[in-house]
Write a protein that holds these residues in place. Structure first.
Motif, PDB file in Angstrom:
ATOM      1  N   PRO A   1       0.857  -1.198   0.000  1.00 34.69           N
ATOM      2  CA  PRO A   1       0.000   0.000   0.000  1.00 34.69           C
ATOM      3  C   PRO A   1       0.890   1.244   0.000  1.00 34.69           C
ATOM      4  O   PRO A   1       1.593   1.505   0.962  1.00 34.69           O
TER       5      PRO A   1
ATOM      6  N   GLY B   1      -7.454   5.345   4.045  1.00 31.28           N
ATOM      7  CA  GLY B   1      -6.855   4.595   5.146  1.00 31.28           C
ATOM      8  C   GLY B   1      -6.222   3.298   4.667  1.00 31.28           C
ATOM      9  O   GLY B   1      -6.498   2.826   3.565  1.00 31.28           O
TER      10      GLY B   1
ATOM     11  N   GLY C   1       2.200  10.925   2.610  1.00 34.73           N
ATOM     12  CA  GLY C   1       3.560  11.192   3.080  1.00 34.73           C
ATOM     13  C   GLY C   1       3.742  12.613   3.560  1.00 34.73           C
ATOM     14  O   GLY C   1       4.769  13.246   3.282  1.00 34.73           O
ATOM     15  N   THR C   2       2.770  13.125   4.316  1.00 36.69           N
ATOM     16  CA  THR C   2       2.808  14.547   4.698  1.00 36.69           C
ATOM     17  C   THR C   2       3.986  14.868   5.614  1.00 36.69           C
ATOM     18  O   THR C   2       4.433  16.015   5.656  1.00 36.69           O
ATOM     19  N   ARG C   3       4.508  13.846   6.315  1.00 33.43           N
ATOM     20  CA  ARG C   3       5.626  14.135   7.220  1.00 33.43           C
ATOM     21  C   ARG C   3       6.904  14.457   6.459  1.00 33.43           C
ATOM     22  O   ARG C   3       7.881  14.899   7.041  1.00 33.43           O
TER      23      ARG C   3
ATOM     24  N   PRO D   1      -7.171   8.472  -0.490  1.00 36.08           N
ATOM     25  CA  PRO D   1      -6.514   7.753   0.610  1.00 36.08           C
ATOM     26  C   PRO D   1      -7.414   7.678   1.848  1.00 36.08           C
ATOM     27  O   PRO D   1      -7.315   8.494   2.749  1.00 36.08           O
TER      28      PRO D   1
ATOM     29  N   LYS E   1       6.908   9.098  -1.512  1.00 34.72           N
ATOM     30  CA  LYS E   1       7.720   8.859  -0.313  1.00 34.72           C
ATOM     31  C   LYS E   1       8.521   7.558  -0.462  1.00 34.72           C
ATOM     32  O   LYS E   1       9.667   7.461  -0.034  1.00 34.72           O
TER      33      LYS E   1
ATOM     34  N   GLN F   1      -5.804   3.673  -5.520  1.00 33.69           N
ATOM     35  CA  GLN F   1      -6.750   3.737  -4.399  1.00 33.69           C
ATOM     36  C   GLN F   1      -7.791   4.841  -4.610  1.00 33.69           C
ATOM     37  O   GLN F   1      -8.869   4.794  -4.027  1.00 33.69           O
TER      38      GLN F   1
ATOM     39  N   ALA G   1      -0.266   4.427  -1.265  1.00 36.36           N
ATOM     40  CA  ALA G   1      -1.100   5.550  -1.707  1.00 36.36           C
ATOM     41  C   ALA G   1      -1.136   6.691  -0.699  1.00 36.36           C
ATOM     42  O   ALA G   1      -1.744   7.726  -0.965  1.00 36.36           O
ATOM     43  N   GLY G   2      -0.484   6.507   0.458  1.00 37.31           N
ATOM     44  CA  GLY G   2      -0.504   7.546   1.490  1.00 37.31           C
ATOM     45  C   GLY G   2       0.155   8.828   0.993  1.00 37.31           C
ATOM     46  O   GLY G   2       0.961   8.809   0.059  1.00 37.31           O
TER      47      GLY G   2
HETATM   48  P1  UTP Z   1       1.147   6.325   6.939  1.00 37.00           P
HETATM   49  O1  UTP Z   1       0.095   7.102   7.603  1.00 37.00           O
HETATM   50  O2  UTP Z   1       2.365   5.984   7.717  1.00 37.00           O
HETATM   51  O3  UTP Z   1       1.664   7.015   5.619  1.00 37.00           O
HETATM   52  O4  UTP Z   1       0.503   5.033   6.314  1.00 37.00           O
HETATM   53  P2  UTP Z   1       1.305   8.348   4.926  1.00 37.00           P
HETATM   54  O5  UTP Z   1      -0.131   8.705   5.064  1.00 37.00           O
HETATM   55  O6  UTP Z   1       1.826   8.185   3.539  1.00 37.00           O
HETATM   56  O7  UTP Z   1       2.286   9.373   5.647  1.00 37.00           O
HETATM   57  P3  UTP Z   1       2.064  10.653   6.567  1.00 37.00           P
HETATM   58  O8  UTP Z   1       1.584  10.124   7.882  1.00 37.00           O
HETATM   59  O9  UTP Z   1       1.092  11.557   5.869  1.00 37.00           O
HETATM   60  O10 UTP Z   1       3.442  11.225   6.635  1.00 37.00           O
HETATM   61  C1  UTP Z   1       1.135   3.745   6.376  1.00 37.00           C
HETATM   62  C2  UTP Z   1       1.155   3.082   5.018  1.00 37.00           C
HETATM   63  O11 UTP Z   1      -0.151   2.958   4.491  1.00 37.00           O
HETATM   64  C3  UTP Z   1      -0.236   3.520   3.201  1.00 37.00           C
HETATM   65  C4  UTP Z   1       0.904   4.535   3.127  1.00 37.00           C
HETATM   66  O12 UTP Z   1       1.293   4.742   1.783  1.00 37.00           O
HETATM   67  C5  UTP Z   1       1.968   3.847   3.975  1.00 37.00           C
HETATM   68  O13 UTP Z   1       2.666   2.876   3.207  1.00 37.00           O
HETATM   69  N1  UTP Z   1      -1.573   4.140   3.045  1.00 37.00           N
HETATM   70  C6  UTP Z   1      -2.092   4.889   4.042  1.00 37.00           C
HETATM   71  C7  UTP Z   1      -2.272   3.947   1.875  1.00 37.00           C
HETATM   72  O14 UTP Z   1      -1.808   3.263   0.940  1.00 37.00           O
HETATM   73  N2  UTP Z   1      -3.509   4.503   1.757  1.00 37.00           N
HETATM   74  C8  UTP Z   1      -4.054   5.252   2.744  1.00 37.00           C
HETATM   75  O15 UTP Z   1      -5.197   5.727   2.561  1.00 37.00           O
HETATM   76  C9  UTP Z   1      -3.321   5.454   3.917  1.00 37.00           C
END
Ligand code: UTP
Length: 308
Positions: free
Chosen positions: A32, A132, A37-39, A130, A49, A127, A34-35
């Motif tokens: 997965p 979750g 990566g805001t950090r 995003p 990311k 996805q 699709a997050g």
């Molecule tokens: P994280 O919350 O650690 O990643 O999600 P993020 O959202 O990319 O980063 P921040 O918190 O904004 O910095 C954990 C994993 O789940 C995936 C992310 O890509 C990461 O591999 N994820 C999370 C998804 O694929 N889809 C989502 O809707 C949420």
């Protein structure tokens, strides 16, 4: 690549009616990615990311190598906005190869060609929104089908020999149930993880309870789930019925909590060192430690660190 290998031996969990297949080799891994990566903004505004390098190898390539070592050959990437570079990374680039060959850089061509074995295939799914991690895993359902599979979160980099997924796959051959990789975290950090309560004992143990991001005072233990899962396909039925949980997201943890009502789920204390590369500090630590051991620059980098 043929279908998953099943040894024709079945075993029925004493408390349940489902049948579990012993000796199964897991051939599918879901990443997965699709997050947002805001950090890591602004670095991740237009870039993935998962393409951030640990010295010279992107996180996603570390992830794929770990899954390949564990036997996975169908690699499913659940992607989203700004993630095209992941597809390009695993694609053949004839122009680059030609340019490298013309300048005599044959070893780099070999390096690129060796990234994926011939019997591996990549599947890319979007996805969309995003919603979750649980929702991202559910998006992979049509590509996974009806077989157990790995879930690998590339921003949790685990250095282990063998890799964490291989350790989990070996455990699964004898205990063919879902499993989550776990490690102990400081009590004040439970709010950043899924936390499990497990049966007494040592080694892999059955999970009794799993909670997403509990406050330290409410956490059932200090045993945290990290980014490696081995899941039976029943998780999809559970995730399809899972509503939004912590942070307004569809949480994989909540799906697993529901799965626990029907099937055993194991907490798997892997051996190896984890770097939380989703955080800046964890990412820097990984680069320093991998840099120190790097075959090309390790010696010079260690000398530099000593000077510092
Ligand atoms: P994280 O919350 O650690 O990643 O999600 P993020 O959202 O990319 O980063 P921040 O918190 O904004 O910095 C954990 C994993 O789940 C995936 C992310 O890509 C990461 O591999 N994820 C999370 C998804 O694929 N889809 C989502 O809707 C949420």
């Amino acid at each position: 690549m043929g279908p998953p290998f099943y040894r024709l031996r079945y075993h029925t969990h004493p408390l349940k009616t489902e049948r579990y297949i012993l000796g199964t080799t897991i051939t599918t891994a879901v990443f997965p990615v699709a997050g947002r990566g805001t950090r890591f903004l602004p670095a991740t505004k237009a870039a993935a990311k998962e393409m951030l390098p640990i010295v010279d190898k992107p996180l996603i390539q570390h992830a794929v190598e770990e899954a390949l070592e564990a036997g996975a050959r169908t690699l499913i990437f659940v992607t989203g906005a700004s993630k095209r570079s992941i597809e390009d990374h695993f694609d053949w680039d004839p122009e680059l190869e030609r340019a490298l060959l013309e300048s005599g850089k044959h070893e780099l061509v070999e390096l690129l060609r060796g990234m994926l074995p011939a019997d591996a295939s990549c599947v890319y799914l979007r996805q969309g929104e995003p919603l979750g991690l649980g929702h991202a895993v559910l998006c992979a359902r049509p590509a996974v089908g009806d077989a157990p599979f790995f879930v690998h979160l590339p921003d949790d980099l685990i250095a282990g020999q063998p890799g964490c997924l291989k350790q989990m796959a070996d455990h699964f051959r004898n205990q063919p149930h879902s499993a989550v990789a776990v490690e102990t975290v400081p009590r004040d950090k439970t709010g950043s993880y899924g936390i499990v309560a497990v049966e007494d004992g040592t080694g892999p143990r059955q999970v009794r309870q799993i909670v997403e991001k509990p406050k330290p005072a409410e956490a059932p233990s200090d045993l945290a789930v990290v980014g490696r899962y081995l899941l039976t396909p029943k998780i999809f039925t559970k995730l399809a019925a899972t509503g939004r949980g912590a942070g307004g997201e569809i949480q994989l943890t909540d799906g697993i909590a529901d799965l626990l009502k029907d099937e055993p789920v194991y907490a798997f204390p892997f051996s190896g060192k984890r770097y939380d590369c989703g955080s800046k500090l964890g990412y820097l630590k990984a680069n320093v430690e991998f840099g120190r051991e790097h075959p090309e620059v390790g010696t010079a980098f260690r000398a530099y660190l000593d000077e510092l």
